[in-house]
Design a protein around this motif. Structure first.
Motif, PDB file in Angstrom:
ATOM      1  N   GLY A  26       0.765  -1.235   0.000  1.00 30.72           N
ATOM      2  CA  GLY A  26       0.000   0.000   0.000  1.00 30.72           C
ATOM      3  C   GLY A  26       0.793   1.280   0.000  1.00 30.72           C
ATOM      4  O   GLY A  26       0.220   2.366   0.161  1.00 30.72           O
ATOM      5  N   TYR A  27       2.103   1.196  -0.201  1.00 34.53           N
ATOM      6  CA  TYR A  27       2.933   2.395  -0.205  1.00 34.53           C
ATOM      7  C   TYR A  27       3.119   2.929  -1.629  1.00 34.53           C
ATOM      8  O   TYR A  27       3.108   2.170  -2.603  1.00 34.53           O
ATOM      9  CB  TYR A  27       4.305   2.109   0.405  1.00 34.53           C
ATOM     10  N   ASP A  28       3.293   4.224  -1.724  1.00 35.05           N
ATOM     11  CA  ASP A  28       3.622   4.893  -2.990  1.00 35.05           C
ATOM     12  C   ASP A  28       5.146   4.957  -3.065  1.00 35.05           C
ATOM     13  O   ASP A  28       5.774   5.682  -2.289  1.00 35.05           O
ATOM     14  CB  ASP A  28       3.006   6.290  -3.003  1.00 35.05           C
ATOM     15  N   VAL A  29       5.748   4.185  -3.955  1.00 28.64           N
ATOM     16  CA  VAL A  29       7.205   4.005  -3.956  1.00 28.64           C
ATOM     17  C   VAL A  29       7.831   4.595  -5.217  1.00 28.64           C
ATOM     18  O   VAL A  29       7.347   4.363  -6.329  1.00 28.64           O
ATOM     19  CB  VAL A  29       7.572   2.504  -3.859  1.00 28.64           C
ATOM     20  N   THR A  30       8.928   5.325  -5.026  1.00 27.87           N
ATOM     21  CA  THR A  30       9.710   5.851  -6.137  1.00 27.87           C
ATOM     22  C   THR A  30      11.153   5.406  -5.967  1.00 27.87           C
ATOM     23  O   THR A  30      11.703   5.493  -4.863  1.00 27.87           O
ATOM     24  CB  THR A  30       9.663   7.387  -6.183  1.00 27.87           C
ATOM     25  N   GLY A  31      11.764   4.925  -7.048  1.00 25.33           N
ATOM     26  CA  GLY A  31      13.136   4.444  -6.981  1.00 25.33           C
ATOM     27  C   GLY A  31      14.114   5.408  -7.628  1.00 25.33           C
ATOM     28  O   GLY A  31      13.775   6.118  -8.592  1.00 25.33           O
ATOM     29  N   TYR A  32      15.324   5.428  -7.089  1.00 24.64           N
ATOM     30  CA  TYR A  32      16.401   6.269  -7.630  1.00 24.64           C
ATOM     31  C   TYR A  32      17.666   5.422  -7.726  1.00 24.64           C
ATOM     32  O   TYR A  32      17.933   4.586  -6.852  1.00 24.64           O
ATOM     33  CB  TYR A  32      16.655   7.478  -6.723  1.00 24.64           C
ATOM     34  N   THR A  33      18.450   5.689  -8.775  1.00 30.46           N
ATOM     35  CA  THR A  33      19.646   4.879  -8.998  1.00 30.46           C
ATOM     36  C   THR A  33      20.892   5.454  -8.350  1.00 30.46           C
ATOM     37  O   THR A  33      21.864   4.732  -8.140  1.00 30.46           O
ATOM     38  CB  THR A  33      19.911   4.733 -10.507  1.00 30.46           C
ATOM     39  N   ASP A  34      20.896   6.743  -8.038  1.00 30.57           N
ATOM     40  CA  ASP A  34      22.118   7.363  -7.518  1.00 30.57           C
ATOM     41  C   ASP A  34      21.774   8.515  -6.582  1.00 30.57           C
ATOM     42  O   ASP A  34      20.636   8.976  -6.507  1.00 30.57           O
ATOM     43  CB  ASP A  34      23.000   7.861  -8.670  1.00 30.57           C
ATOM     44  N   ARG A  35      22.802   8.985  -5.903  1.00 27.57           N
ATOM     45  CA  ARG A  35      22.624  10.035  -4.899  1.00 27.57           C
ATOM     46  C   ARG A  35      22.188  11.357  -5.539  1.00 27.57           C
ATOM     47  O   ARG A  35      21.295  12.040  -5.006  1.00 27.57           O
ATOM     48  CB  ARG A  35      23.945  10.234  -4.139  1.00 27.57           C
ATOM     49  N   VAL A  36      22.787  11.725  -6.654  1.00 22.52           N
ATOM     50  CA  VAL A  36      22.524  13.029  -7.261  1.00 22.52           C
ATOM     51  C   VAL A  36      21.069  13.147  -7.706  1.00 22.52           C
ATOM     52  O   VAL A  36      20.391  14.145  -7.420  1.00 22.52           O
ATOM     53  CB  VAL A  36      23.478  13.297  -8.448  1.00 22.52           C
ATOM     54  N   SER A  37      20.579  12.120  -8.406  1.00 25.18           N
ATOM     55  CA  SER A  37      19.188  12.189  -8.879  1.00 25.18           C
ATOM     56  C   SER A  37      18.211  12.190  -7.708  1.00 25.18           C
ATOM     57  O   SER A  37      17.178  12.867  -7.746  1.00 25.18           O
ATOM     58  CB  SER A  37      18.887  11.020  -9.821  1.00 25.18           C
ATOM     59  N   ALA A  38      18.549  11.443  -6.659  1.00 25.74           N
ATOM     60  CA  ALA A  38      17.672  11.416  -5.490  1.00 25.74           C
ATOM     61  C   ALA A  38      17.625  12.788  -4.821  1.00 25.74           C
ATOM     62  O   ALA A  38      16.539  13.312  -4.524  1.00 25.74           O
ATOM     63  CB  ALA A  38      18.154  10.363  -4.498  1.00 25.74           C
ATOM     64  N   MET A  39      18.788  13.404  -4.608  1.00 23.66           N
ATOM     65  CA  MET A  39      18.822  14.702  -3.929  1.00 23.66           C
ATOM     66  C   MET A  39      18.164  15.793  -4.765  1.00 23.66           C
ATOM     67  O   MET A  39      17.549  16.715  -4.213  1.00 23.66           O
ATOM     68  CB  MET A  39      20.262  15.093  -3.600  1.00 23.66           C
ATOM     69  N   THR A  40      18.271  15.701  -6.078  1.00 23.78           N
ATOM     70  CA  THR A  40      17.608  16.690  -6.939  1.00 23.78           C
ATOM     71  C   THR A  40      16.115  16.708  -6.673  1.00 23.78           C
ATOM     72  O   THR A  40      15.492  17.777  -6.578  1.00 23.78           O
ATOM     73  CB  THR A  40      17.881  16.378  -8.418  1.00 23.78           C
ATOM     74  N   THR A  41      15.544  15.522  -6.510  1.00 22.09           N
ATOM     75  CA  THR A  41      14.110  15.420  -6.216  1.00 22.09           C
ATOM     76  C   THR A  41      13.809  15.799  -4.775  1.00 22.09           C
ATOM     77  O   THR A  41      12.838  16.510  -4.490  1.00 22.09           O
ATOM     78  CB  THR A  41      13.610  13.994  -6.489  1.00 22.09           C
ATOM     79  N   PHE A  42      14.636  15.328  -3.843  1.00 19.81           N
ATOM     80  CA  PHE A  42      14.377  15.573  -2.415  1.00 19.81           C
ATOM     81  C   PHE A  42      14.407  17.062  -2.076  1.00 19.81           C
ATOM     82  O   PHE A  42      13.720  17.505  -1.158  1.00 19.81           O
ATOM     83  CB  PHE A  42      15.390  14.825  -1.553  1.00 19.81           C
TER      84      PHE A  42
END
Length: 235
Positions: A26-42
């Motif tokens: 029941g969770y809404d999950v998003t995956g990221y492959t690396d630190r940079v792309s994750a932080m850009t979104t965060f």
């Protein structure tokens, strides 16, 4: 509203497996492959919880850097390290950087979802008034079950979810010895004896950070551990 979970994992198969499993819960999950792309979104919008691997692509310790960066953005965001690296050094490093929990990739999906649910319960509890019956007082220790918080001599002791329930198992009945199987059941762990020993070492160190003379956790060799009273007549 669905809780939003971010998984930062460079292995596409592992990332997809955990994402699919958590979506089924029941969770809404998003995956990221690396630190940079994750932080850009965060930086634009934080998830409700982040699950991070340590090694991310060419960055051997990219997950540690990401955890530190996330803590700058939010002190309260739940963060779980999910890594194949299980050395004490890595575990302690992750927790010192501000992660709420650290589990290895041999963890079962039910175990992982239990840890996630526990972190979300802690967040929800922080918004709820504490009831007297949900708080254990043991000598200098105050343990709030709903908020998953611990204080010793009126100072906060920052424990992971796993560590909290291990302490809870010990302090429910002062002086009673808890063996490793009992501690694992209480903390919803499935690990070997060495891992239990490592958890206990880290718990002691965290109490010693707020009180150098802390000695309430006693090792009963060949049997397990117990929380001993530090005041005569205390219960």
């Amino acid at each position: 509203m669905q809780k939003r979970i971010a998984i930062v994992e460079d292995d596409s198969t592992i990332r997809a497996n955990y994402s699919d499993a958590l979506k089924r819960h029941g969770y809404d999950v998003t995956g990221y492959t690396d630190r940079v792309s994750a932080m850009t979104t965060f930086r634009l919008a934080l998830p409700d919880l982040a699950i991070i691997d340590i090694g991310l692509g060419d960055e051997i310790d990219g997950g540690f850097t990401l955890c530190s960066d996330l803590r700058v953005l939010s002190a309260g965001l739940p963060i779980i390290f999910l890594s194949a690296r299980d050395s004490d050094f890595d575990v302690v490093s992750g927790l010192r950087l501000g992660a709420d929990d650290y589990v290895t990739k041999d963890v079962s999906i039910p175990h992982l979802t239990a840890r996630i649910a526990a972190l979300f319960r802690r967040l929800d509890a922080q918004r709820t008034p504490t009831r007297a019956e949900d708080v254990l007082h043991r000598d200098q220790l105050v343990l709030d079950i709903n908020r998953l918080s611990v204080t010793w001599k009126q100072k906060d002791v920052v424990l992971t979810v796993t560590e909290f329930w291990m302490v809870h198992a010990l302090v429910k009945f002062i002086g009673h010895v808890k063996n490793r199987d009992q501690l694992m059941r209480e903390a919803e762990l499935t690990v070997d004896d060495n891992t239990i020993t490592s958890h206990m070492k880290r718990i002691r160190k965290k109490f010693e950070l707020v009180d150098a003379s802390f000695d309430a956790i006693e090792t009963v060799y060949g049997m397990g551990y117990r929380w001993r009273s530090t005041q005569n007549g205390s219960t």
